[in-house]
Structure formats: structure tokens, C-alpha cells
Motif scaffolding. Structure first.
Motif, PDB file in Angstrom:
ATOM      1  N   GLY A  14       0.822  -1.198   0.000  1.00  0.00           N
ATOM      2  CA  GLY A  14       0.000   0.000   0.000  1.00  0.00           C
ATOM      3  C   GLY A  14       0.856   1.247   0.000  1.00  0.00           C
ATOM      4  N   PRO A  15       0.246   2.416  -0.148  1.00  0.00           N
ATOM      5  CA  PRO A  15       1.014   3.659  -0.244  1.00  0.00           C
ATOM      6  C   PRO A  15       1.695   4.000   1.071  1.00  0.00           C
ATOM      7  CG  PRO A  15      -1.325   4.136  -0.063  1.00  0.00           C
ATOM      8  CD  PRO A  15      -1.214   2.657  -0.231  1.00  0.00           C
ATOM      9  N   LEU A  16       2.779   4.743   0.978  1.00  0.00           N
ATOM     10  CA  LEU A  16       3.502   5.173   2.169  1.00  0.00           C
ATOM     11  C   LEU A  16       2.891   6.489   2.657  1.00  0.00           C
ATOM     12  CD1 LEU A  16       5.924   4.459   4.030  1.00  0.00           C
ATOM     13  CD2 LEU A  16       7.219   6.125   2.700  1.00  0.00           C
ATOM     14  N   THR A  17       1.932   6.393   3.533  1.00  0.00           N
ATOM     15  CA  THR A  17       1.276   7.570   4.092  1.00  0.00           C
ATOM     16  C   THR A  17       2.084   8.086   5.280  1.00  0.00           C
ATOM     17  OG1 THR A  17      -0.009   6.254   5.647  1.00  0.00           O
ATOM     18  CG2 THR A  17      -0.955   6.594   3.437  1.00  0.00           C
ATOM     19  N   PRO A  18       1.810   9.311   5.733  1.00  0.00           N
ATOM     20  CA  PRO A  18       2.484   9.790   6.955  1.00  0.00           C
ATOM     21  C   PRO A  18       2.284   8.849   8.139  1.00  0.00           C
ATOM     22  CG  PRO A  18       1.451  11.618   5.821  1.00  0.00           C
ATOM     23  CD  PRO A  18       1.006  10.376   5.094  1.00  0.00           C
TER      24      PRO A  18
END
Length: 245
Positions: free
Chosen positions: A48-52
Motif C-alpha cells: 500500500g502507499p507510504l502515508t504519513p
């Protein structure tokens, strides 16, 4: 082994982030790993995306491991699926006690395809595009020309073991890759260095420190070792770069 204990703890801590794959490269995968001396070089492909929030969770994960034996040697990059097509793309990376970004280099990519060790999930070939030989060679030349050659001009660096060791070993490994495309271990690189004209007493000193008993048979003094290494490495890099540019 403490290494296995640390890897198990790391994989357990990473499991809530559901990684698609976790791979080892470098000496941990290549058969030259020395516990307590070698880095643990890992790639974890996140699902999945690298979110904060994900970045925060990675920081917490490594902070909780920091007191474990060998944890300071564990380095891991965190690409996400679909991000590995671009060799220049920078990925979140934990190393040297902090989180920053850097690319997964062509050398690392080639190692993963050649002998990457799967710790979890998919094989490297399932998620990682193959490395073009010309791209690999160009990357090796750039590293020698743009990083190591300027470093030789800084005398202060070469009074540290890590610069002497990595400078010479990386040069020998670069030579092998440019010569015939091979990816050799640090042990093999030490065997190559005498034939490449490297100063024998410095090579013997590296062998003692990497594979011998700590504290035995002191090698050349710090200043002499630094001088010998720089005097050899500067012209050697120049010749290598000229031959393969």
C-alpha cells in the motif's frame, strides 16, 4: 544466532503492515555474512502507499527494536508495489538510526535477482523488473567516479576503518562487475585485491579485522594505512573509470 532472533522480531513487528515481500541482499544473502560485523540489508515491499501514518509506524517499529542485539546494523528500504519500475525513485529507508529516502540501486536490484534471500512473500522476480547490464555498468562507474573518487581527496575520512574497508572492497567488486558482469562477495573481493595491485599490508589488515580474532596482530598504523589506501585508490579509480566510461 542473534541474527535469526532479530529477523524474527522484525518480521513479527512488520506483519501488521502486511508487506507483499521481505528480501535480504548483500552479505546476508550472498553467503559472506559475519554476525556482529556485517550489516543486515533488507528490502520490505509494503502492501500500500507510504502515508504519513505508515512512516510513523515504521519509525515506532525501529525505535522499539533499537535495544535488541544487532539492531543498529539492520537497514531496510520500504518501496511499495508499482514503485520499483523506476530505478531513480527514492523509497523510505531506515538506516543509521533514522528514516530517510534513497533509491534501490541497480547493484542491489541485480543482487536480489541473482541471489536475493526471501524472508517473506513474493520472489524478487515477481515484483522487481530485471536490471539491464548497461544500466548496471553505468551505475557502477558513476559510483566510483562521483562518490569514491572525490572521497579519496579527503584525508580525514581514511583514518576510519569503514572507509578503508569499503573503499577497497567496493573498488574490487566494481572491477569484477565491469569486467564480466559478476557480483562478488566481500570475501571474494579481498581475494581479488592483491591481483589488482592493492597494498598487501592493508588487505591483510582488512582480512584480520573481518575474519580474524579481534585485537590480534595489529596491522599498519592509522596514518600509514590511510596514506597507502589513498595513494592506491585514486589512480586505480581513474584507470577503471577511463576504461569503462
Amino acid at each position: 544466532m542473534q541474527t535469526d532472533v532479530l529477523l524474527d522480531r522484525f518480521l513479527d513487528a512488520l506483519a501488521p503492515l502486511t508487506p507483499a515481500a521481505v528480501w535480504a541482499h548483500g552479505s546476508l544473502a550472498g553467503g559472506d555474512y559475519q554476525e556482529g560485523r556485517s550489516d543486515l540489508d533488507l528490502i520490505a515491499v509494503l502492501d500500500g502507499p507510504l502515508t504519513p501514518r505508515t512512516a510513523w509506524r515504521l519509525g515506532v517499529l525501529h525505535a522499539r527494536l533499537r535495544t535488541a542485539p544487532l539492531a543498529g546494523l539492520l537497514h531496510c528500504s520500504y518501496p511499495v508495489p508499482g514503485s520499483l519500475d523506476d530505478p531513480a525513485r527514492r523509497h523510505a529507508t531506515w538506516a543509521h538510526g533514522g528514516l530517510f529516502t534513497r533509491p534501490v540501486s541497480p547493484v542491489t536490484r541485480a543482487e536480489l535477482h541473482a541471489f536475493g534471500r526471501v524472508l517473506h512473500g513474493a520472489e524478487p522476480g515477481e515484483l522487481l523488473p530485471p536490471v539491464d547490464p548497461a544500466e548496471l555498468a553505468a551505475s557502477v562507474v558513476r559510483d566510483q567516479r562521483d562518490f569514491w573518487r572525490p572521497a579519496v581527496r579527503r584525508p580525514d575520512l581514511w583514518h576510519q576503518d569503514v572507509w578503508v574497508d569499503l573503499g577497497l572492497l567496493t573498488f574490487a567488486r566494481a572491477t569484477a562487475t565491469l569486467r564480466d558482469g559478476s557480483l562478488i562477495t566481500k570475501r571474494r573481493a579481498l581475494d581479488e585485491l592483491p591481483g589488482l595491485g592493492a597494498p598487501a599490508e592493508v588487505v591483510e589488515d582488512i582480512v584480520r579485522r573481518r575474519y580474524g580474532t579481534p585485537g590480534t596482530d595489529a596491522g599498519p598504523g592509522t596514518a600509514r594505512r590511510a596514506g597507502l589506501t589513498r595513494a592506491y585508490l585514486g589512480p586505480a579509480i581513474d584507470r577503471l573509470v577511463e576504461s569503462y566510461s
